[in-house]
Motif scaffolding. Sequence first.
Motif, short mmCIF file in Angstrom:
data_model
loop_
_atom_site.label_atom_id
_atom_site.label_comp_id
_atom_site.label_asym_id
_atom_site.label_seq_id
_atom_site.Cartn_x
_atom_site.Cartn_y
_atom_site.Cartn_z
N MET A 176 36.06 55.07 -59.22
CA MET A 176 36.87 54.14 -60.00
C MET A 176 37.39 54.79 -61.28
O MET A 176 38.50 54.50 -61.73
CB MET A 176 36.04 52.91 -60.40
CG MET A 176 35.54 52.04 -59.30
SD MET A 176 34.73 50.58 -60.04
CE MET A 176 34.07 49.80 -58.58
N TRP A 217 40.80 49.46 -59.43
CA TRP A 217 39.40 49.07 -59.30
C TRP A 217 38.70 49.03 -60.65
O TRP A 217 37.97 48.09 -60.96
CB TRP A 217 38.67 50.06 -58.37
CG TRP A 217 39.15 50.02 -56.96
CD1 TRP A 217 39.85 51.00 -56.30
CD2 TRP A 217 39.00 48.94 -56.02
NE1 TRP A 217 40.13 50.60 -55.02
CE2 TRP A 217 39.61 49.34 -54.81
CE3 TRP A 217 38.39 47.69 -56.09
CZ2 TRP A 217 39.64 48.53 -53.69
CZ3 TRP A 217 38.42 46.86 -54.96
CH2 TRP A 217 39.04 47.29 -53.79
N GLU A 218 38.93 50.06 -61.46
CA GLU A 218 38.31 50.08 -62.79
C GLU A 218 38.87 48.97 -63.67
O GLU A 218 38.12 48.33 -64.42
CB GLU A 218 38.55 51.43 -63.47
CG GLU A 218 37.99 51.46 -64.89
CD GLU A 218 38.09 52.82 -65.57
OE1 GLU A 218 37.79 52.89 -66.79
OE2 GLU A 218 38.45 53.79 -64.89
#
Length: 316
Positions: free
Chosen positions: A167, A190-191
């Motif tokens: 991520m 995602w992060e």
Amino acid sequence: RPLASTLASARIPYFSFPHLSTAALPMSHYAFFPVSTFFGLDPGFVEGFHEGWMLGALTVGVTGMLDLASYHSVRRLVGSKHVAEGRDLYIKAVLLNLVNNLLIGPILYGLVIRYWINRNWDGTGDMPGDDHSLVTILVKGTMILVGEGVGYYLAHASMHTRSLMFMHKFHHQFTREKVVPMAANAVSVWEYIFAYVFPIIGGAIVADAKKYSLIWSVAVISLTNLLIHTPWLHDISEEYLPDIFVSTAKHLDHHTRMTTHYAAPIFDVDLIVNTVQTRLVNLWGSIPRKVVDISNFKSQSFWVGLSQLKHEQKRD
């Protein structure tokens, strides 16, 4: 009211504060298009998406201005020996800023507005306003900031493990000499969801916040996140910012060493963790330091250490 009517008819996006006027504005004043015809979406979600998009657009705008103010750092990035590599990295950063701030963020913001803050609205009539007092708005917004700080610290530290580093890997392509304000939101989707948005949502839920508490706290988080990625603030922040806050110097040190200063963007949770860690070491001095290393909570030794402490306490 005449100005509001003009803006609504022109479909110009703007923030509206209906509870400050004598009557609430109809729902069609909240979005780019009349919500009744906006692809059949829930009008509460559309309003939230619009507010989130405005915050995202402001973030993108401020990012651009800070990049201009950091011209020498940006030029060093895109005009280095590896010109193609630097330019490619910067272009990817711009694209991620647009995707995260103008699409992912507004969608999640809209969901929070509709299904948490206005969860009791039955969909008829005007959207409920924010009836909190100014003091309540400030207190609940501060609670969001604290919740976000703790949540981000835990998420960030966990992304420095092998299982979750995927991520966070792109963001650390901005090494110390490559950090520019555009890097602040140059993170994977995602992060962005896991470490940027979820901690804010958690803080809002714990605080039971409403609209204005969320707006001002998100704005402060966005701004401070940009500032800790602004290289020319390094010396200023190091000299004048109190230790309880995350400085640009501390965060740039993280981009250098990657094993320290996980906290961002406001409260220095690392400082609190290190203080507690020192107290534990002093309390249980015979136990190896790594066993009570809270900042290393992601490792197996931490959890084994806690079990060992509990076992010894029961035995005593």
